[in-house]
Design an enzyme around this catalytic site. Sequence first.
Site, PDB file in Angstrom:
ATOM      1  N   CYS A 127      11.644 115.848 177.737  1.00 56.25           N
ATOM      2  CA  CYS A 127      12.851 115.919 178.563  1.00 56.25           C
ATOM      3  C   CYS A 127      14.063 116.304 177.735  1.00 56.25           C
ATOM      4  O   CYS A 127      14.222 115.867 176.600  1.00 56.25           O
ATOM      5  CB  CYS A 127      13.112 114.558 179.216  1.00 56.25           C
ATOM      6  SG  CYS A 127      12.018 114.197 180.593  1.00 56.25           S
TER       7      CYS A 127
ATOM      8  N   ASP B 281      16.417 103.964 180.304  1.00 58.98           N
ATOM      9  CA  ASP B 281      15.554 104.527 181.338  1.00 58.98           C
ATOM     10  C   ASP B 281      15.857 103.974 182.732  1.00 58.98           C
ATOM     11  O   ASP B 281      15.274 104.437 183.718  1.00 58.98           O
ATOM     12  CB  ASP B 281      14.082 104.278 181.002  1.00 58.98           C
ATOM     13  CG  ASP B 281      13.553 105.265 179.970  1.00 58.98           C
ATOM     14  OD1 ASP B 281      14.288 106.185 179.597  1.00 58.98           O
ATOM     15  OD2 ASP B 281      12.389 105.094 179.537  1.00 58.98           O
TER      16      ASP B 281
ATOM     17  N   ARG C 129      16.473 113.731 169.884  1.00 53.25           N
ATOM     18  CA  ARG C 129      15.709 112.564 169.474  1.00 53.25           C
ATOM     19  C   ARG C 129      14.996 112.941 168.175  1.00 53.25           C
ATOM     20  O   ARG C 129      13.854 113.393 168.167  1.00 53.25           O
ATOM     21  CB  ARG C 129      14.727 112.148 170.573  1.00 53.25           C
ATOM     22  CG  ARG C 129      15.459 111.614 171.793  1.00 53.25           C
ATOM     23  CD  ARG C 129      14.527 111.021 172.803  1.00 53.25           C
ATOM     24  NE  ARG C 129      13.962 112.028 173.692  1.00 53.25           N
ATOM     25  CZ  ARG C 129      13.159 111.746 174.701  1.00 53.25           C
ATOM     26  NH1 ARG C 129      12.815 110.504 174.945  1.00 53.25           N
ATOM     27  NH2 ARG C 129      12.684 112.696 175.477  1.00 53.25           N
TER      28      ARG C 129
ATOM     29  N   ARG D 293       5.549 112.768 186.061  1.00 52.04           N
ATOM     30  CA  ARG D 293       5.268 112.387 184.676  1.00 52.04           C
ATOM     31  C   ARG D 293       5.294 110.874 184.490  1.00 52.04           C
ATOM     32  O   ARG D 293       4.649 110.354 183.578  1.00 52.04           O
ATOM     33  CB  ARG D 293       6.288 113.036 183.729  1.00 52.04           C
ATOM     34  CG  ARG D 293       6.189 114.539 183.602  1.00 52.04           C
ATOM     35  CD  ARG D 293       7.190 115.060 182.588  1.00 52.04           C
ATOM     36  NE  ARG D 293       7.061 114.329 181.343  1.00 52.04           N
ATOM     37  CZ  ARG D 293       8.092 113.859 180.632  1.00 52.04           C
ATOM     38  NH1 ARG D 293       9.324 114.042 181.059  1.00 52.04           N
ATOM     39  NH2 ARG D 293       7.887 113.199 179.514  1.00 52.04           N
TER      40      ARG D 293
ATOM     41  N   LYS E 295       3.636 103.758 181.381  1.00 54.41           N
ATOM     42  CA  LYS E 295       3.437 105.053 180.716  1.00 54.41           C
ATOM     43  C   LYS E 295       3.794 104.965 179.235  1.00 54.41           C
ATOM     44  O   LYS E 295       3.056 105.469 178.381  1.00 54.41           O
ATOM     45  CB  LYS E 295       4.308 106.117 181.382  1.00 54.41           C
ATOM     46  CG  LYS E 295       4.290 107.470 180.661  1.00 54.41           C
ATOM     47  CD  LYS E 295       5.228 108.470 181.308  1.00 54.41           C
ATOM     48  CE  LYS E 295       6.653 108.322 180.821  1.00 54.41           C
ATOM     49  NZ  LYS E 295       6.891 109.026 179.548  1.00 54.41           N
ATOM     50  N   ASN E 296       4.921 104.333 178.934  1.00 52.62           N
ATOM     51  CA  ASN E 296       5.393 104.299 177.555  1.00 52.62           C
ATOM     52  C   ASN E 296       4.575 103.372 176.670  1.00 52.62           C
ATOM     53  O   ASN E 296       4.757 103.360 175.450  1.00 52.62           O
ATOM     54  CB  ASN E 296       6.870 103.899 177.509  1.00 52.62           C
ATOM     55  CG  ASN E 296       7.770 104.984 178.060  1.00 52.62           C
ATOM     56  OD1 ASN E 296       7.385 106.145 178.128  1.00 52.62           O
ATOM     57  ND2 ASN E 296       8.967 104.608 178.468  1.00 52.62           N
TER      58      ASN E 296
END
Length: 427
Positions: A121, A311, A126, A403, A22-23
């Site tokens: 999230c 993560d 951030r 997600r 995903k990232n």
Amino acid sequence: MDKIRIIGGTPLYGEIRISGAKNAALPLISASLLTDETLTLRNLPDLADVQTFKSLLAHLGVEITFDHDREGHHFGTLKASSIKSTEAPYDQVRKMRASFLVLGPLLAREGRAKVSLPGGCAIGARAIDMHLKGLECMGAHITLEDGYVIARAENGLRGVDYTFSSVTVTGTENLLMAATLAKGTTRLINAAREPEVSDLARCLIAMGAKIEGVGTDTLIIEGCSRLHGAEHPVLPDRIETGTYAMAAALTGGEVELTDTSLDLIPSVIPALESMGVLFEKTERGFKVKKQPGRLKATDVETEPYPGFATDLQAQIMVLAATAEGASVITETIFENRFMHVPELVRMGADIKLKGNTAFIRGVPRLKGAPVMATDLRASVSLVLAGLAAEDETIVNRVYHLDRGYEHIEKKLGDCGANIERIHGEVV
């Protein structure tokens, strides 16, 4: 609202194919804004975040087709023949922070962009200041108005030397994409080294960009007048890889993870080996299983890549919660990433928090309970806990899970887990 029901105590046996990251997929999708030709991305994960990002890019004028090949793997073709809008509105960007990645490509190609401040999230602040300072150094004029970043560079961006004050993955990706169309040479110093950044760089090179230093903390980009189309496979998801490796170890089974590599999780391997987890490379990936007896305690501190990924912090905490002895886990990346702890305590975990450090004393077995997901990685940690717990666990608010984890109940269920998705109201 969906929830997931788990009856724990069953070891996992079988194989799990690791999806595209995903990232990595989200910045790669953003890269389609840099060219008027077609970018084809293979091994795209089928995730809610990818669908959300697809809607944003379509709003900007990108023609997108998502499909799957004969093996069932997803791919997408993206073509931004022209940019119909340079505004990324609040309703689109608020759903996830990665939407802010359209800023650099839009500014580089069109000379202007209006992007809502990002959401996502609630795991801590951030800041986007390094994105904006870098673009300002490259010649952009930036203002903040009514919750929007308004950026202009009518004469184009110019190459500069820019040093990030701290490591930022999305900041590196935004400036990397912008620099590919800037005039002259850009040096990004203290750049993020995450595999997803390198994957983006390789895709940009396939599109005609001139980039040196891929995989290091200094990226050197020689700007081009234009980029062309390309075809690029999304790299395997290292967080999913680490998560399922921990699931196999936690339940005491043996699982082969395919279409992935141990090279993606260099800091995870020694941490898990110290707990009594065994790894074996195979032609398609690697196998993972636990040595006989209980897992052993370990100490972990999250760091930027190649350190232990933030993560994966919530997931390894579940292993520590059932390990023999006392573990210490220190979170150095985000200040609010222990929201899963109260839920694990509800399941019988012995965890004490002091600042950014969790002190865990392992218990022989967790107990099933109704729990609430608070963010993406916290949600999957509760699924892992449910796999190892006695009796029934109900995980609520699993939209967080959707997600970032593709068909998780099927992947675990195919390996013997007693897990199902229930459609309905939160209990």
